[in-house]
Design a protein around this motif. Structure first.
Motif, short mmCIF file in Angstrom:
data_model
loop_
_atom_site.label_atom_id
_atom_site.label_comp_id
_atom_site.label_asym_id
_atom_site.label_seq_id
_atom_site.Cartn_x
_atom_site.Cartn_y
_atom_site.Cartn_z
N ALA A 5 0.84 -1.19 0.00
CA ALA A 5 0.00 0.00 0.00
C ALA A 5 0.88 1.25 0.00
O ALA A 5 2.00 1.22 0.52
N ALA A 6 0.34 2.32 -0.56
CA ALA A 6 1.06 3.59 -0.66
C ALA A 6 0.35 4.65 0.16
O ALA A 6 -0.88 4.75 0.15
N ASP A 7 1.15 5.46 0.84
CA ASP A 7 0.63 6.50 1.74
C ASP A 7 1.29 7.83 1.42
O ASP A 7 2.51 7.96 1.48
N ARG A 8 0.49 8.83 1.10
CA ARG A 8 1.03 10.16 0.78
C ARG A 8 1.48 10.91 2.03
O ARG A 8 2.25 11.86 1.92
N SER A 9 1.00 10.48 3.18
CA SER A 9 1.31 11.21 4.41
C SER A 9 2.72 10.90 4.89
O SER A 9 3.25 9.81 4.68
N MET A 10 3.31 11.86 5.57
CA MET A 10 4.63 11.67 6.18
C MET A 10 4.51 11.12 7.59
O MET A 10 5.51 10.79 8.22
N VAL A 11 3.29 11.01 8.07
CA VAL A 11 3.08 10.53 9.44
C VAL A 11 3.06 9.01 9.45
O VAL A 11 2.28 8.39 8.73
N THR A 12 3.90 8.42 10.25
CA THR A 12 3.94 6.97 10.34
C THR A 12 2.61 6.45 10.88
O THR A 12 2.15 6.90 11.93
N THR A 13 2.02 5.53 10.16
CA THR A 13 0.75 4.99 10.59
C THR A 13 0.68 3.51 10.24
O THR A 13 1.23 3.06 9.24
N THR A 14 -0.02 2.77 11.09
CA THR A 14 -0.28 1.35 10.84
C THR A 14 -1.73 1.11 10.46
O THR A 14 -2.16 -0.02 10.32
N SER A 15 -2.48 2.18 10.31
CA SER A 15 -3.92 2.07 10.06
C SER A 15 -4.21 1.83 8.58
O SER A 15 -3.76 2.59 7.72
N VAL A 16 -5.00 0.81 8.30
CA VAL A 16 -5.39 0.49 6.93
C VAL A 16 -6.03 1.69 6.25
O VAL A 16 -5.76 1.98 5.07
N SER A 17 -6.87 2.40 6.97
CA SER A 17 -7.65 3.49 6.37
C SER A 17 -6.80 4.68 5.96
O SER A 17 -7.26 5.53 5.19
N ARG A 18 -5.57 4.76 6.43
CA ARG A 18 -4.73 5.92 6.13
C ARG A 18 -3.93 5.76 4.84
O ARG A 18 -3.30 6.71 4.40
N TYR A 19 -3.95 4.57 4.27
CA TYR A 19 -3.20 4.33 3.04
C TYR A 19 -4.09 4.60 1.83
O TYR A 19 -5.27 4.26 1.82
N ASP A 20 -3.51 5.18 0.81
CA ASP A 20 -4.29 5.70 -0.31
C ASP A 20 -4.48 4.71 -1.45
O ASP A 20 -5.50 4.76 -2.14
#
Length: 124
Positions: free
Chosen positions: A97-112
């Protein structure tokens, strides 16, 4: 838009190794932090590992720390998951999964963006 395609899954005996790859389309791969997740039958999708945009920072679930290694090659638009000392409980479909945010997250919903997944089966 980013399209992700995982590969490298398969059947392996306990104690063995596999390397998963996730190829990304587009020219902005380095703008995304990348993560690996997994989902076993009947269970929720769980975080496995994350790597920062430039690859300098990694983060792992406790269950895989010391056994799995996430890495990336921005020149090849690819992220990898090296899995060693595999256990039957590692059996799952693995997703990148790819995430545009710089905030480290383990949450599925935060990935784009998500790939279609690759099956990993570890036999005992």
């Amino acid at each position: 838009q980013v399209q992700l395609v995982e590969s490298g899954g398969g059947l392996v005996q306990a104690g063995g190794s596999l390397r998963l790859s996730c190829a990304a389309s587009g020219r902005t791969f380095s703008a995304y932090a990348m993560g690996w997740f997994r989902q076993a039958p009947g269970k929720e999708r769980d975080f496995v590992a994350r790597i920062s945009r430039a690859g300098g920072t990694t983060y792992y679930a406790e269950s895989v720390k010391g056994r799995f290694t996430i890495s990336r090659d921005n020149a090849k638009n690819t992220v990898y998951l090296q899995m060693n000392s595999l256990k039957p409980e590692d059996t799952a479909v693995y997703y990148c999964a790819a995430d545009r945010s710089m905030v480290t997250t383990t949450s599925v919903s935060r990935y784009d963006y998500w790939g279609q997944g690759t099956q990993v089966t570890v036999s005992s």
